[in-house]
Scaffold this motif. Structure first.
Motif, PDB file in Angstrom:
ATOM      1  N   ASN A  57       0.805  -1.223   0.000  1.00  0.00           N
ATOM      2  CA  ASN A  57       0.000   0.000   0.000  1.00  0.00           C
ATOM      3  C   ASN A  57       0.837   1.272   0.000  1.00  0.00           C
ATOM      4  O   ASN A  57       0.523   2.230  -0.699  1.00  0.00           O
ATOM      5  CB  ASN A  57      -0.930   0.020   1.220  1.00  0.00           C
ATOM      6  CG  ASN A  57      -1.977  -1.072   1.164  1.00  0.00           C
ATOM      7  OD1 ASN A  57      -2.386  -1.499   0.085  1.00  0.00           O
ATOM      8  ND2 ASN A  57      -2.409  -1.532   2.333  1.00  0.00           N
ATOM      9  N   LEU A  58       1.906   1.272   0.786  1.00  0.00           N
ATOM     10  CA  LEU A  58       2.676   2.498   0.981  1.00  0.00           C
ATOM     11  C   LEU A  58       3.976   2.532   0.194  1.00  0.00           C
ATOM     12  O   LEU A  58       4.597   3.587   0.065  1.00  0.00           O
ATOM     13  CB  LEU A  58       2.979   2.687   2.477  1.00  0.00           C
ATOM     14  CG  LEU A  58       1.761   2.799   3.392  1.00  0.00           C
ATOM     15  CD1 LEU A  58       2.199   2.920   4.841  1.00  0.00           C
ATOM     16  CD2 LEU A  58       0.904   3.999   2.997  1.00  0.00           C
ATOM     17  N   GLY A  59       4.442   1.404  -0.310  1.00  0.00           N
ATOM     18  CA  GLY A  59       5.716   1.364  -1.005  1.00  0.00           C
ATOM     19  C   GLY A  59       6.869   1.339  -0.028  1.00  0.00           C
ATOM     20  O   GLY A  59       6.719   0.936   1.134  1.00  0.00           O
ATOM     21  N   ALA A  60       8.041   1.791  -0.474  1.00  0.00           N
ATOM     22  CA  ALA A  60       9.245   1.750   0.361  1.00  0.00           C
ATOM     23  C   ALA A  60       9.295   2.948   1.304  1.00  0.00           C
ATOM     24  O   ALA A  60       8.883   4.054   0.958  1.00  0.00           O
ATOM     25  CB  ALA A  60      10.490   1.735  -0.522  1.00  0.00           C
ATOM     26  N   ALA A  61       9.804   2.697   2.516  1.00  0.00           N
ATOM     27  CA  ALA A  61       9.961   3.766   3.506  1.00  0.00           C
ATOM     28  C   ALA A  61      11.113   3.413   4.422  1.00  0.00           C
ATOM     29  O   ALA A  61      11.477   2.241   4.567  1.00  0.00           O
ATOM     30  CB  ALA A  61       8.686   3.953   4.319  1.00  0.00           C
ATOM     31  N   VAL A  62      11.707   4.426   5.039  1.00  0.00           N
ATOM     32  CA  VAL A  62      12.775   4.196   6.014  1.00  0.00           C
ATOM     33  C   VAL A  62      12.185   3.424   7.193  1.00  0.00           C
ATOM     34  O   VAL A  62      11.117   3.772   7.707  1.00  0.00           O
ATOM     35  CB  VAL A  62      13.365   5.525   6.507  1.00  0.00           C
ATOM     36  CG1 VAL A  62      14.457   5.277   7.548  1.00  0.00           C
ATOM     37  CG2 VAL A  62      13.930   6.325   5.335  1.00  0.00           C
ATOM     38  N   SER A  63      12.844   2.369   7.610  1.00  0.00           N
ATOM     39  CA  SER A  63      12.331   1.534   8.693  1.00  0.00           C
ATOM     40  C   SER A  63      12.261   2.318   9.995  1.00  0.00           C
ATOM     41  O   SER A  63      13.099   3.184  10.269  1.00  0.00           O
ATOM     42  CB  SER A  63      13.217   0.300   8.901  1.00  0.00           C
ATOM     43  OG  SER A  63      13.165  -0.548   7.778  1.00  0.00           O
ATOM     44  N   GLU A  64      11.250   2.014  10.786  1.00  0.00           N
ATOM     45  CA  GLU A  64      11.142   2.606  12.115  1.00  0.00           C
ATOM     46  C   GLU A  64      10.770   1.520  13.113  1.00  0.00           C
ATOM     47  O   GLU A  64      10.044   0.592  12.795  1.00  0.00           O
ATOM     48  CB  GLU A  64      10.113   3.736  12.140  1.00  0.00           C
ATOM     49  CG  GLU A  64       8.736   3.361  11.647  1.00  0.00           C
ATOM     50  CD  GLU A  64       7.801   4.545  11.639  1.00  0.00           C
ATOM     51  OE1 GLU A  64       8.060   5.530  12.364  1.00  0.00           O
ATOM     52  OE2 GLU A  64       6.795   4.507  10.913  1.00  0.00           O
ATOM     53  N   LEU A  65      11.321   1.641  14.308  1.00  0.00           N
ATOM     54  CA  LEU A  65      11.072   0.655  15.353  1.00  0.00           C
ATOM     55  C   LEU A  65       9.892   1.087  16.209  1.00  0.00           C
ATOM     56  O   LEU A  65       9.773   2.263  16.558  1.00  0.00           O
ATOM     57  CB  LEU A  65      12.301   0.521  16.255  1.00  0.00           C
ATOM     58  CG  LEU A  65      13.591  -0.005  15.624  1.00  0.00           C
ATOM     59  CD1 LEU A  65      14.689  -0.012  16.672  1.00  0.00           C
ATOM     60  CD2 LEU A  65      13.390  -1.393  15.068  1.00  0.00           C
ATOM     61  N   ASN A  66       9.036   0.121  16.575  1.00  0.00           N
ATOM     62  CA  ASN A  66       8.070   0.443  17.602  1.00  0.00           C
ATOM     63  C   ASN A  66       8.768   0.354  18.956  1.00  0.00           C
ATOM     64  O   ASN A  66       9.935  -0.036  19.052  1.00  0.00           O
ATOM     65  CB  ASN A  66       6.843  -0.479  17.529  1.00  0.00           C
ATOM     66  CG  ASN A  66       7.194  -1.942  17.717  1.00  0.00           C
ATOM     67  OD1 ASN A  66       8.025  -2.296  18.564  1.00  0.00           O
ATOM     68  ND2 ASN A  66       6.574  -2.818  16.939  1.00  0.00           N
ATOM     69  N   GLU A  67       8.072   0.721  20.010  1.00  0.00           N
ATOM     70  CA  GLU A  67       8.721   0.809  21.323  1.00  0.00           C
ATOM     71  C   GLU A  67       9.220  -0.547  21.819  1.00  0.00           C
ATOM     72  O   GLU A  67      10.284  -0.642  22.443  1.00  0.00           O
ATOM     73  CB  GLU A  67       7.761   1.450  22.324  1.00  0.00           C
ATOM     74  CG  GLU A  67       7.516   2.926  22.025  1.00  0.00           C
ATOM     75  CD  GLU A  67       6.400   3.513  22.852  1.00  0.00           C
ATOM     76  OE1 GLU A  67       5.940   2.833  23.789  1.00  0.00           O
ATOM     77  OE2 GLU A  67       5.979   4.649  22.565  1.00  0.00           O
ATOM     78  N   ASP A  68       8.467  -1.617  21.531  1.00  0.00           N
ATOM     79  CA  ASP A  68       8.904  -2.951  21.945  1.00  0.00           C
ATOM     80  C   ASP A  68      10.181  -3.353  21.211  1.00  0.00           C
ATOM     81  O   ASP A  68      11.114  -3.889  21.814  1.00  0.00           O
ATOM     82  CB  ASP A  68       7.809  -3.984  21.681  1.00  0.00           C
ATOM     83  CG  ASP A  68       6.640  -3.856  22.655  1.00  0.00           C
ATOM     84  OD1 ASP A  68       6.835  -3.233  23.721  1.00  0.00           O
ATOM     85  OD2 ASP A  68       5.553  -4.367  22.341  1.00  0.00           O
ATOM     86  N   ASP A  69      10.199  -3.096  19.892  1.00  0.00           N
ATOM     87  CA  ASP A  69      11.388  -3.429  19.105  1.00  0.00           C
ATOM     88  C   ASP A  69      12.608  -2.658  19.607  1.00  0.00           C
ATOM     89  O   ASP A  69      13.701  -3.202  19.743  1.00  0.00           O
ATOM     90  CB  ASP A  69      11.157  -3.119  17.627  1.00  0.00           C
ATOM     91  CG  ASP A  69      10.145  -4.040  16.973  1.00  0.00           C
ATOM     92  OD1 ASP A  69       9.914  -5.137  17.518  1.00  0.00           O
ATOM     93  OD2 ASP A  69       9.589  -3.661  15.932  1.00  0.00           O
ATOM     94  N   LEU A  70      12.389  -1.372  19.865  1.00  0.00           N
ATOM     95  CA  LEU A  70      13.485  -0.525  20.329  1.00  0.00           C
ATOM     96  C   LEU A  70      14.062  -1.050  21.633  1.00  0.00           C
ATOM     97  O   LEU A  70      15.283  -1.153  21.795  1.00  0.00           O
ATOM     98  CB  LEU A  70      12.974   0.907  20.513  1.00  0.00           C
ATOM     99  CG  LEU A  70      14.001   1.955  20.961  1.00  0.00           C
ATOM    100  CD1 LEU A  70      15.072   2.148  19.901  1.00  0.00           C
ATOM    101  CD2 LEU A  70      13.300   3.282  21.247  1.00  0.00           C
ATOM    102  N   GLN A  71      13.189  -1.400  22.565  1.00  0.00           N
ATOM    103  CA  GLN A  71      13.653  -1.906  23.850  1.00  0.00           C
ATOM    104  C   GLN A  71      14.419  -3.212  23.688  1.00  0.00           C
ATOM    105  O   GLN A  71      15.454  -3.424  24.331  1.00  0.00           O
ATOM    106  CB  GLN A  71      12.465  -2.096  24.790  1.00  0.00           C
ATOM    107  CG  GLN A  71      12.862  -2.385  26.236  1.00  0.00           C
ATOM    108  CD  GLN A  71      11.679  -2.271  27.172  1.00  0.00           C
ATOM    109  OE1 GLN A  71      10.536  -2.440  26.776  1.00  0.00           O
ATOM    110  NE2 GLN A  71      11.944  -1.977  28.434  1.00  0.00           N
ATOM    111  N   GLU A  72      13.933  -4.086  22.810  1.00  0.00           N
ATOM    112  CA  GLU A  72      14.605  -5.369  22.593  1.00  0.00           C
ATOM    113  C   GLU A  72      15.985  -5.182  21.975  1.00  0.00           C
ATOM    114  O   GLU A  72      16.937  -5.895  22.332  1.00  0.00           O
ATOM    115  CB  GLU A  72      13.731  -6.263  21.709  1.00  0.00           C
ATOM    116  CG  GLU A  72      12.495  -6.779  22.426  1.00  0.00           C
ATOM    117  CD  GLU A  72      11.534  -7.480  21.489  1.00  0.00           C
ATOM    118  OE1 GLU A  72      11.921  -7.748  20.330  1.00  0.00           O
ATOM    119  OE2 GLU A  72      10.399  -7.771  21.911  1.00  0.00           O
ATOM    120  N   VAL A  73      16.112  -4.240  21.052  1.00  0.00           N
ATOM    121  CA  VAL A  73      17.416  -3.975  20.446  1.00  0.00           C
ATOM    122  C   VAL A  73      18.416  -3.548  21.509  1.00  0.00           C
ATOM    123  O   VAL A  73      19.555  -4.031  21.561  1.00  0.00           O
ATOM    124  CB  VAL A  73      17.297  -2.898  19.343  1.00  0.00           C
ATOM    125  CG1 VAL A  73      18.680  -2.391  18.939  1.00  0.00           C
ATOM    126  CG2 VAL A  73      16.590  -3.465  18.123  1.00  0.00           C
TER     127      VAL A  73
END
Length: 226
Positions: free
Chosen positions: A70-86
């Motif tokens: 639907n949106l095509g390519a975009a710069v990846s962004e982390l949600n808060e859970d992903d960010l914390q896990e990283v």
């Protein structure tokens, strides 16, 4: 002897587009969630659509961009859970690397780490660009990881960093008081390495990265730019 005996690095258009986009994403010039239009990039760089498409595939494979129908390519962004896990994963790996570094470090190793920290400590008392301090901090952590585990941990920490970059535009290093506190922790880490105190180095390295992750999540929840 043929030219195949001395292969040259790839200099094709795909590599050019890939490196250009990667640098803009890593520097924060392109923000998380920002759409990336294939035709716009091709026109801007003066190339056809084919190398742009291939560069998009490579960037997606390392996690720097995402793609939806639907949106095509975009710069990846982390949600808060992903960010914390990283940050949790980074903390464990970098803490272990610091412990190993305290056991393996040489005088030359300590000299390199000390130089990076001292440059940051001078900069924090001047008018500075957050990206400059962020770069010195990244090099400080990378150097410790390479000293401790150059073949196993350091490359994997790098992979995490490249796959989930923190744009300079959202860097915590813009907060001078926060930055001073972090440099104080870096000073404690260096002192632990100098003493050969692996337990302290591991604890400081792990807790420091985890605390940074919590701070970023908390600021995101408050809707405050980091």
């Amino acid at each position: 002897m043929t030219s195949a005996d001395h292969p040259t690095p790839p200099q094709g258009k795909t590599q050019y587009v890939y490196e250009w986009l990667r640098e803009r994403i890593m520097s924060g010039a392109m923000s998380p969630g920002e759409p990336i239009r294939q035709n716009t990039i091709a026109k801007q760089l003066g190339v056809s659509a084919s190398p742009v498409r291939e560069a998009f595939r490579r960037l997606e494979s390392v996690g720097l961009i995402s793609h939806t129908d639907n949106l095509g390519a975009a710069v990846s962004e982390l949600n808060e859970d992903d960010l914390q896990e990283v940050y949790l994963l980074r903390g464990v790996m970098e803490g272990l690397a610091a412990k190993l570094a305290a056991e393996k470090r040489t005088d030359d190793d300590l000299k390199r780490v000390r130089s990076l920290l001292e440059r940051a400590e001078v900069l924090i008392h001047e008018e500075y660009e957050p990206g400059d301090l962020a770069k010195l901090s990244r090099e400080f952590h990378d150097e410790i990881s390479r000293i401790g585990s150059p073949g196993v941990i350091a490359p994997r920490v790098q992979q995490l960093w490249f796959a989930y970059p923190i744009p300079q535009s959202t860097s915590l290093w813009a907060d001078r008081e926060w930055a001073k506190n972090i440099l104080a922790v870096h000073r404690q880490m260096l002192e632990a390495l100098e003493r050969g105190d692996g337990e302290a180095a591991e604890r400081l390295g792990r807790d420091h990265v985890h605390a940074t992750g919590r701070e970023r999540v908390e600021r995101a929840e408050r809707g405050v730019d980091d």
